[in-house]
Design a protein around this motif. Structure first.
Motif, PDB file in Angstrom:
ATOM      1  N   LEU A 199       0.776  -0.633  -0.261  1.00  0.00           N
ATOM      2  CA  LEU A 199      -0.032  -0.263  -0.246  1.00  0.00           C
ATOM      3  C   LEU A 199       0.834   1.329  -0.413  1.00  0.00           C
ATOM      4  O   LEU A 199       0.267   2.160  -0.328  1.00  0.00           O
ATOM      5  N   LEU A 200       1.964   1.366   0.767  1.00  0.00           N
ATOM      6  CA  LEU A 200       2.941   2.232   0.576  1.00  0.00           C
ATOM      7  C   LEU A 200       3.291   2.325  -0.526  1.00  0.00           C
ATOM      8  O   LEU A 200       3.281   3.835  -0.770  1.00  0.00           O
ATOM      9  N   GLU A 201       4.083   1.495  -1.322  1.00  0.00           N
ATOM     10  CA  GLU A 201       3.972   1.668  -2.574  1.00  0.00           C
ATOM     11  C   GLU A 201       2.728   2.474  -3.442  1.00  0.00           C
ATOM     12  O   GLU A 201       3.159   2.979  -4.789  1.00  0.00           O
ATOM     13  N   VAL A 225       2.385   8.920  -2.478  1.00  0.00           N
ATOM     14  CA  VAL A 225       2.253   9.948  -2.592  1.00  0.00           C
ATOM     15  C   VAL A 225       1.247  10.180  -1.177  1.00  0.00           C
ATOM     16  O   VAL A 225       1.645  11.195  -0.640  1.00  0.00           O
ATOM     17  N   THR A 226       0.233   9.371  -0.960  1.00  0.00           N
ATOM     18  CA  THR A 226      -0.391  10.726  -0.152  1.00  0.00           C
ATOM     19  C   THR A 226      -0.786  10.283   1.509  1.00  0.00           C
ATOM     20  O   THR A 226      -0.809  11.320   1.697  1.00  0.00           O
ATOM     21  N   PRO A 227      -0.043   9.157   1.584  1.00  0.00           N
ATOM     22  CA  PRO A 227       0.320   8.801   2.938  1.00  0.00           C
ATOM     23  C   PRO A 227       1.595  10.193   3.780  1.00  0.00           C
ATOM     24  O   PRO A 227       1.631  10.749   3.872  1.00  0.00           O
ATOM     25  N   ILE A 228       2.504   9.828   2.558  1.00  0.00           N
ATOM     26  CA  ILE A 228       3.880  11.044   2.938  1.00  0.00           C
ATOM     27  C   ILE A 228       3.568  12.211   1.984  1.00  0.00           C
ATOM     28  O   ILE A 228       3.935  13.332   3.331  1.00  0.00           O
ATOM     29  N   GLU A 229       2.831  12.214   1.529  1.00  0.00           N
ATOM     30  CA  GLU A 229       1.914  14.171   0.905  1.00  0.00           C
ATOM     31  C   GLU A 229       1.350  14.579   2.478  1.00  0.00           C
ATOM     32  O   GLU A 229       1.015  15.694   3.090  1.00  0.00           O
ATOM     33  N   SER A 230       0.017  13.764   3.018  1.00  0.00           N
ATOM     34  CA  SER A 230      -0.368  13.897   4.547  1.00  0.00           C
ATOM     35  C   SER A 230       1.064  14.533   5.211  1.00  0.00           C
ATOM     36  O   SER A 230       0.875  15.428   5.977  1.00  0.00           O
ATOM     37  N   VAL A 231       1.987  13.644   5.799  1.00  0.00           N
ATOM     38  CA  VAL A 231       3.097  13.486   6.797  1.00  0.00           C
ATOM     39  C   VAL A 231       3.918  15.431   6.035  1.00  0.00           C
ATOM     40  O   VAL A 231       3.830  16.140   7.205  1.00  0.00           O
ATOM     41  N   ARG A 276       3.741   2.365  11.525  1.00  0.00           N
ATOM     42  CA  ARG A 276       4.872   3.734  12.307  1.00  0.00           C
ATOM     43  C   ARG A 276       5.990   3.921  11.565  1.00  0.00           C
ATOM     44  O   ARG A 276       6.420   4.853  11.207  1.00  0.00           O
ATOM     45  N   ARG A 277       6.343   3.109  11.598  1.00  0.00           N
ATOM     46  CA  ARG A 277       7.939   2.382  11.539  1.00  0.00           C
ATOM     47  C   ARG A 277       8.238   2.495   9.886  1.00  0.00           C
ATOM     48  O   ARG A 277       8.773   3.218   9.213  1.00  0.00           O
ATOM     49  N   ASP A 278       6.945   1.955   8.695  1.00  0.00           N
ATOM     50  CA  ASP A 278       7.142   1.526   7.315  1.00  0.00           C
ATOM     51  C   ASP A 278       6.775   3.396   6.730  1.00  0.00           C
ATOM     52  O   ASP A 278       7.513   3.898   6.400  1.00  0.00           O
ATOM     53  N   LEU A 279       5.973   4.206   7.666  1.00  0.00           N
ATOM     54  CA  LEU A 279       5.961   5.397   6.998  1.00  0.00           C
ATOM     55  C   LEU A 279       6.821   6.278   7.475  1.00  0.00           C
ATOM     56  O   LEU A 279       7.247   7.303   6.876  1.00  0.00           O
ATOM     57  N   TYR A 280       7.816   5.784   8.637  1.00  0.00           N
ATOM     58  CA  TYR A 280       8.651   6.671   8.661  1.00  0.00           C
ATOM     59  C   TYR A 280      10.115   6.271   7.857  1.00  0.00           C
ATOM     60  O   TYR A 280      10.045   7.109   7.105  1.00  0.00           O
ATOM     61  N   ASN A 281       9.976   5.424   7.357  1.00  0.00           N
ATOM     62  CA  ASN A 281      11.163   5.313   6.508  1.00  0.00           C
ATOM     63  C   ASN A 281      11.174   6.019   5.418  1.00  0.00           C
ATOM     64  O   ASN A 281      11.582   6.624   4.419  1.00  0.00           O
ATOM     65  N   ALA A 282       9.191   6.020   4.784  1.00  0.00           N
ATOM     66  CA  ALA A 282       9.042   5.824   3.368  1.00  0.00           C
ATOM     67  C   ALA A 282       9.654   8.328   2.976  1.00  0.00           C
ATOM     68  O   ALA A 282       9.593   8.462   2.428  1.00  0.00           O
ATOM     69  N   VAL A 283       8.995   8.140   4.740  1.00  0.00           N
ATOM     70  CA  VAL A 283       8.618   9.929   4.823  1.00  0.00           C
ATOM     71  C   VAL A 283      10.247  10.640   4.827  1.00  0.00           C
ATOM     72  O   VAL A 283      11.108  11.228   3.998  1.00  0.00           O
ATOM     73  N   GLU A 284      11.407   9.838   5.732  1.00  0.00           N
ATOM     74  CA  GLU A 284      13.256   9.901   5.533  1.00  0.00           C
ATOM     75  C   GLU A 284      13.196   9.732   4.093  1.00  0.00           C
ATOM     76  O   GLU A 284      14.293  10.593   3.543  1.00  0.00           O
ATOM     77  N   LYS A 285      13.046   8.738   3.256  1.00  0.00           N
ATOM     78  CA  LYS A 285      12.872   8.786   1.802  1.00  0.00           C
ATOM     79  C   LYS A 285      12.697  10.153   0.940  1.00  0.00           C
ATOM     80  O   LYS A 285      13.916   9.972   0.587  1.00  0.00           O
ATOM     81  N   ALA A 286      11.801  10.538   1.415  1.00  0.00           N
ATOM     82  CA  ALA A 286      11.414  10.725   0.190  1.00  0.00           C
ATOM     83  C   ALA A 286      11.910  11.853   0.981  1.00  0.00           C
ATOM     84  O   ALA A 286      11.931  13.642  -0.637  1.00  0.00           O
ATOM     85  N   LEU A 287      11.813  12.196   2.136  1.00  0.00           N
ATOM     86  CA  LEU A 287      12.880  14.260   2.203  1.00  0.00           C
ATOM     87  C   LEU A 287      13.734  14.180   1.327  1.00  0.00           C
ATOM     88  O   LEU A 287      14.360  14.825   1.006  1.00  0.00           O
ATOM     89  N   ALA A 288      14.793  12.527   1.791  1.00  0.00           N
ATOM     90  CA  ALA A 288      16.179  12.793   0.861  1.00  0.00           C
ATOM     91  C   ALA A 288      16.336  12.911  -0.417  1.00  0.00           C
ATOM     92  O   ALA A 288      17.456  13.871  -0.550  1.00  0.00           O
ATOM     93  N   GLU A 289      15.486  12.171  -0.829  1.00  0.00           N
ATOM     94  CA  GLU A 289      15.116  12.267  -2.558  1.00  0.00           C
ATOM     95  C   GLU A 289      15.218  13.705  -2.388  1.00  0.00           C
ATOM     96  O   GLU A 289      15.281  14.472  -3.426  1.00  0.00           O
ATOM     97  N   GLU A 290      13.997  14.533  -2.184  1.00  0.00           N
ATOM     98  CA  GLU A 290      14.025  16.015  -2.143  1.00  0.00           C
ATOM     99  C   GLU A 290      15.431  16.539  -1.830  1.00  0.00           C
ATOM    100  O   GLU A 290      15.672  17.547  -2.818  1.00  0.00           O
TER     101      GLU A 290
END
Ligand code: SAM
Length: 294
Positions: free
Chosen positions: A240-242, A246-252, A277-291
């Motif tokens: 689902l994260l994949e 964009v949805t949960p990460i963008e919401s964060v 929480r951990r999955d979302l944390y990792n996904a957000v970190e990844k998105a921030l790093a990419e940004e």
């Protein structure tokens, strides 16, 4: 002289606790020319409580055709009619929808009052998704039709909300499980009353140990959406994260932009969307790093 137009008011009444009657509801009942009620004896008690004396017109499932015409004839004479059901919002799993629709079509003023309703009251304390939900109300009585209805809604996203009578509850839980599979379940019992209680767990857990709840009183059943169900497996979570990365990460990120701490934003979105929480944390970190790299 200005002509007075007929006016239909849809007035909610308490679902158990008299304090949930609104001031405006009481005023409309006391100002109306007539009160149309599902059960006149029941409504007489409510009116007595507020020392309101009004002509009552019985309007229920079995006389709604003829009484509907009568109510329309009163509206045609410019009368003000307050419509109430036994409890809660008239027209929600209650007679009332019919006359409301006819009055709208005939061009009379129809004014809804906000107030008590079992489905929404249960939903907001269910612990399930409140952004997307579908109100199903009572399932058809015959099992084969109930199953058909459930197949229709099986893929709906968001929380599913049902009403059910106590003597049918066990059977309904079984059918829900058979058609929809295991899901998170909240049972809201006797809302706003002395023995109000909530049971939260999985559908299967309650079917396996039915003695966990008391099968008396009034019930709202709420089921998590099929999507949340998929999330219970680790595979489902990652998928689902994949899929909707964009949805949960963008919401964060949106919450962070409003000034919320990252940890808090992740915790909130994970809770709201049923994500790890951990999955979302990792996904957000990844998105921030990419940004940052971009
Ligand atoms: N019009 C009402 C409303 O706005 O909620 C619903 C009326 S429907 C005929 C009655 C059903 O609503 C009950 O069988 C039960 O499923 C639900 N209900 C009504 N009052 C309730 C309460 N206090 N606690 C839990 N469920 C309730």
């Amino acid at each position: 002289m200005e002509e007075i137009r007929g006016h239909l008011y849809l007035v909610p009444t308490p679902i158990g606790n008299l304090e949930d009657m609104t001031y405006r509801g009481v005023r409309i009942l006391s100002e109306a020319d007539y009160v149309a009620a599902e059960d006149t004896r029941h409504t007489r008690q409510l009116l007595n409580h507020y020392q309101i004396e009004k002509p009552l017109i019985s309007y229920h499932e079995h006389n709604k055709e003829e009484k509907g015409d009568y109510l329309l004839s009163l509206l045609a004479k410019g009368k003000q009619i307050a419509l109430v059901s036994d409890a809660g919002m008239p027209a929600i799993s209650d007679p009332g929808a019919d006359i409301a629709n006819k009055a709208v079509k005939a061009g009379y003023e129809v004014t809804p009052l906000p107030g008590a309703n079992a489905a929404l009251t249960a939903l907001i304390a269910s612990g399930l998704d409140t952004r997307e939900f579908t109100f199903i109300g009572f399932l058809p009585k015959r099992s084969v039709h109930a199953r058909e209805r459930l197949h229709e809604v099986a893929k709906y996203r968001g929380t599913l909300i049902f009403y059910e009578a106590p003597h049918r509850l066990k059977e309904t839980l079984r059918i829900l499980y058979e058609v929809l599979g295991d899901r998170q379940l909240t049972i809201a019992r006797e809302l706003t009353k002395r023995f109000e209680s909530f049971w939260r767990g999985s559908l299967m857990a309650l079917i396996e140990q039915p003695e966990q709840i008391v099968y008396k009183g009034e019930f709202v059943l709420l089921l998590s959406s099929c999507q949340e169900d998929e999330l219970t497996s680790e595979k489902g979570q990652n998928q689902l994260l994949e899929e909707r990365a964009v949805t949960p990460i963008e919401s964060v990120l949106q919450l962070i932009n409003t000034g919320m701490a990252k940890k808090e934003a992740i915790r909130q979105i994970a809770r709201e969307q049923g994500l790890g929480r951990r999955d979302l944390y990792n996904a957000v970190e990844k998105a921030l790093a990419e940004e940052e790299q971009a």
